[in-house]
Motif scaffolding. Structure first.
Motif, PDB file in Angstrom:
ATOM      1  N   SER A  55       0.817  -1.210   0.000  1.00 51.86           N
ATOM      2  CA  SER A  55       0.000   0.000   0.000  1.00 51.86           C
ATOM      3  C   SER A  55       0.849   1.258   0.000  1.00 51.86           C
ATOM      4  N   THR A  56       2.121   1.141   0.351  1.00 54.54           N
ATOM      5  CA  THR A  56       2.975   2.325   0.432  1.00 54.54           C
ATOM      6  C   THR A  56       3.866   2.521  -0.790  1.00 54.54           C
ATOM      7  N   HIS A  57       3.770   1.624  -1.787  1.00 54.16           N
ATOM      8  CA  HIS A  57       4.419   1.923  -3.059  1.00 54.16           C
ATOM      9  C   HIS A  57       3.747   3.143  -3.679  1.00 54.16           C
ATOM     10  N   THR A  58       4.510   3.939  -4.356  1.00 52.05           N
ATOM     11  CA  THR A  58       3.938   5.071  -5.086  1.00 52.05           C
ATOM     12  C   THR A  58       3.548   4.620  -6.491  1.00 52.05           C
ATOM     13  N   GLN A  59       2.701   5.416  -7.128  1.00 51.29           N
ATOM     14  CA  GLN A  59       2.338   5.110  -8.513  1.00 51.29           C
ATOM     15  C   GLN A  59       3.567   5.184  -9.417  1.00 51.29           C
ATOM     16  N   ALA A  60       4.492   6.081  -9.104  1.00 52.77           N
ATOM     17  CA  ALA A  60       5.722   6.182  -9.896  1.00 52.77           C
ATOM     18  C   ALA A  60       6.559   4.914  -9.772  1.00 52.77           C
ATOM     19  N   GLU A  61       6.633   4.347  -8.561  1.00 56.62           N
ATOM     20  CA  GLU A  61       7.383   3.095  -8.362  1.00 56.62           C
ATOM     21  C   GLU A  61       6.715   1.938  -9.092  1.00 56.62           C
ATOM     22  N   CYS A  62       5.392   1.906  -9.062  1.00 52.83           N
ATOM     23  CA  CYS A  62       4.668   0.862  -9.800  1.00 52.83           C
ATOM     24  C   CYS A  62       4.942   0.980 -11.297  1.00 52.83           C
ATOM     25  N   ALA A  63       5.031   2.205 -11.805  1.00 49.50           N
ATOM     26  CA  ALA A  63       5.302   2.427 -13.223  1.00 49.50           C
ATOM     27  C   ALA A  63       6.702   1.954 -13.599  1.00 49.50           C
ATOM     28  N   VAL A  64       7.669   2.174 -12.709  1.00 47.21           N
ATOM     29  CA  VAL A  64       9.040   1.693 -12.966  1.00 47.21           C
ATOM     30  C   VAL A  64       9.058   0.173 -13.041  1.00 47.21           C
ATOM     31  N   LEU A  65       8.350  -0.494 -12.123  1.00 44.69           N
ATOM     32  CA  LEU A  65       8.274  -1.956 -12.150  1.00 44.69           C
ATOM     33  C   LEU A  65       7.724  -2.444 -13.487  1.00 44.69           C
ATOM     34  N   VAL A  66       6.612  -1.858 -13.920  1.00 46.12           N
ATOM     35  CA  VAL A  66       6.002  -2.268 -15.188  1.00 46.12           C
ATOM     36  C   VAL A  66       6.957  -2.033 -16.349  1.00 46.12           C
ATOM     37  N   GLU A  67       7.646  -0.913 -16.341  1.00 43.33           N
ATOM     38  CA  GLU A  67       8.595  -0.589 -17.418  1.00 43.33           C
ATOM     39  C   GLU A  67       9.727  -1.613 -17.486  1.00 43.33           C
ATOM     40  N   ARG A  68      10.294  -1.980 -16.334  1.00 36.02           N
ATOM     41  CA  ARG A  68      11.407  -2.938 -16.330  1.00 36.02           C
ATOM     42  C   ARG A  68      10.934  -4.335 -16.762  1.00 36.02           C
ATOM     43  N   LEU A  69       9.771  -4.735 -16.293  1.00 35.02           N
ATOM     44  CA  LEU A  69       9.265  -6.059 -16.682  1.00 35.02           C
ATOM     45  C   LEU A  69       8.905  -6.094 -18.172  1.00 35.02           C
ATOM     46  N   THR A  70       8.470  -4.989 -18.707  1.00 39.24           N
ATOM     47  CA  THR A  70       8.198  -4.915 -20.143  1.00 39.24           C
ATOM     48  C   THR A  70       9.499  -5.073 -20.931  1.00 39.24           C
ATOM     49  N   GLU A  71      10.558  -4.434 -20.452  1.00 35.49           N
ATOM     50  CA  GLU A  71      11.872  -4.598 -21.085  1.00 35.49           C
ATOM     51  C   GLU A  71      12.338  -6.049 -20.992  1.00 35.49           C
ATOM     52  N   ALA A  72      12.107  -6.679 -19.839  1.00 30.00           N
ATOM     53  CA  ALA A  72      12.499  -8.084 -19.665  1.00 30.00           C
ATOM     54  C   ALA A  72      11.709  -8.993 -20.600  1.00 30.00           C
ATOM     55  N   ARG A  73      10.434  -8.682 -20.785  1.00 28.52           N
ATOM     56  CA  ARG A  73       9.613  -9.471 -21.701  1.00 28.52           C
ATOM     57  C   ARG A  73      10.208  -9.436 -23.103  1.00 28.52           C
ATOM     58  N   ASN A  74      10.605  -8.278 -23.556  1.00 28.93           N
ATOM     59  CA  ASN A  74      11.165  -8.159 -24.899  1.00 28.93           C
ATOM     60  C   ASN A  74      12.512  -8.843 -24.999  1.00 28.93           C
ATOM     61  N   LYS A  75      13.339  -8.729 -23.964  1.00 29.39           N
ATOM     62  CA  LYS A  75      14.684  -9.311 -24.009  1.00 29.39           C
ATOM     63  C   LYS A  75      14.656 -10.821 -23.972  1.00 29.39           C
ATOM     64  N   PHE A  76      13.770 -11.391 -23.139  1.00 25.42           N
ATOM     65  CA  PHE A  76      13.737 -12.838 -22.925  1.00 25.42           C
ATOM     66  C   PHE A  76      12.591 -13.531 -23.653  1.00 25.42           C
ATOM     67  N   SER A  77      11.865 -12.782 -24.468  1.00 28.51           N
ATOM     68  CA  SER A  77      10.733 -13.346 -25.222  1.00 28.51           C
ATOM     69  C   SER A  77       9.734 -14.039 -24.289  1.00 28.51           C
ATOM     70  N   LEU A  78       9.352 -13.344 -23.238  1.00 23.89           N
ATOM     71  CA  LEU A  78       8.438 -13.912 -22.248  1.00 23.89           C
ATOM     72  C   LEU A  78       7.004 -13.935 -22.784  1.00 23.89           C
TER      73      LEU A  78
END
Length: 392
Positions: A369-392
């Motif tokens: 509950s104490t994550h910020t929306q900006a931190e959540c956006a960073v998580l999504v951005e990094r996982l999106t990059e990982a999806r592209n790199k590893f063909s997830l």
């Protein structure tokens, strides 16, 4: 290494290669930012601190105050001389919050499960357990001496068939997690408690990952489904949403008395240290006053993360909670993705066999509950990059 027929070969291989994501040593902790020697600064999305209370100033101060008053430890087990007014206050607060007749505090959630199951069942009984339930539930079942039967995850029809088959047993005990920590889904407690009533069975629910974070009153999945009064015992822990350490059981007065005088993991173990008990009591008081607000913020953050990862095309499991598992599959690939994320500033939980089935490796994202929306956006951005790199 192989010992007693079990091998750690894959884990040894990862350690030899320097890519193991397990046992990271956290050197500093600043809210959602931690540092490790290997990866430096990391944004934490791997914890079970669902309401963010472990870093709350009120809990920290309560722990300090308790140490000042009682020292760093108690004199012994609660049965003899190790119970303080803090322990008494925790149990009173749990009774008031839950509406259950009794509450009893244990040193850990695992100790609570061992006690409840080994006390309620014996060799004249049968235990019916969801196949993916927490390992402590299985440990308690083995200790009890009861016949153990399992049913596929959340398969109510199979559970019903087992209840019919085992109708001649003295006692039938159904054991489930309220919220499954590797899958993120709920036990179907409405159907399970209805079956229990029909077949004169008892229901024990482990609400470790749901207590405080789920339900209109924050009492877990049984509260969410409105069947708390049909559950014979709720096992919970302070170590997840409540931001402290220690297990507890909510149950009837009669069963609580049996646990308090007969369960070895209670009678032969010290209870929570004063600092821990002080933090636990402060946490319960904070949740009582602000729990609705904290849960609303948690839900908002979870929705943001799930929507972002779904839009990015990540393979999410069918989570219904703040636990968001991203299915990877192959164990080595799962570890590789986890390491890449840490190299790029994101810490998530890594789950591979034997903690999940072979070939079902996953990253467990713990949203708070104490994550910020900006931190959540960073998580999504990094996982999106990982999806592209590893063909997830």
């Amino acid at each position: 290494m192989t010992l007693f027929g079990k091998s750690t070969a894959l884990y040894d291989e990862w350690e030899d290669e320097g890519v193991s994501p397990f046992f990271p040593v956290i050197e500093t902790n600043r809210g959602h930012h931690v540092t490790t020697a290997k990866h430096g600064d990391l944004l934490m999305f791997g914890s079970c601190d669902y309401l963010g209370l472990s870093q709350n100033p009120a809990l920290k101060q309560a722990a300090i105050d308790a140490i000042q008053e009682f020292g760093t430890n108690t004199y012994g087990a609660q049965l003899l001389c190790g119970r303080t007014r803090l322990h008494d206050g925790i149990e009173a607060k749990l009774r008031a919050l839950s509406g259950k007749e009794s509450a009893i505090l244990f040193p850990s959630g695992m100790a609570a499960n061992l006690a409840v199951i080994s006390t309620i069942a014996s060799d004249e009984d049968v235990i019916l357990c969801d196949r993916t339930a927490h390992v402590s539930i299985y440990m308690g079942s083995w200790l009890s001496g009861a016949e153990l039967r399992t049913f596929p995850h959340n398969n109510v029809k199979k559970l019903e068939a087992l209840l019919r088959k085992e109708k001649d047993k003295r006692r039938r005990v159904i054991l489930v997690d309220g919220l499954y920590s590797a899958d993120g889904d709920f036990a179907p407690l409405k159907e399970i408690t209805a079956l229990a009533q029909e077949h004169d069975a008892q229901v024990i629910v482990d609400e470790a990952h749901s207590f405080g974070a789920i339900g209109p009153n924050g009492l877990g999945v049984a509260d969410h489904f409105g069947v708390l009064d049909r559950v014979d015992a709720v096992v919970g822990t302070m170590s997840k949403a409540l931001g402290s350490v220690g297990g507890f059981v909510l149950t009837s007065k009669d069963f609580e008395r049996q646990l308090r005088y007969l369960a070895p993991s209670y009678t032969s173990s010290r209870g929570s240290a004063p600092g821990v008990a002080g933090a636990s009591l402060a946490s319960l008081e904070l949740v009582e006053e602000h729990g609705g607000e904290l849960r609303a913020r948690l839900d908002q953050n979870v929705r943001s993360v799930i929507d972002g990862l779904t839009e990015a095309g990540l393979n999410l499991m069918r989570t219904t909670s703040h636990i968001v598992p991203v299915l990877i599959g192959d164990e080595r690939k799962t570890v590789a993705v986890s390491n890449w994320l840490m190299d790029h500033g994101i810490f998530v939980g890594t789950f591979v066999h034997p903690h999940v089935p072979t070939g079902e490796g996953r990253l467990r994202i713990g949203v708070t509950s104490t994550h910020t929306q900006a931190e959540c956006a960073v998580l999504v951005e990094r996982l999106t990059e990982a999806r592209n790199k590893f063909s997830l």
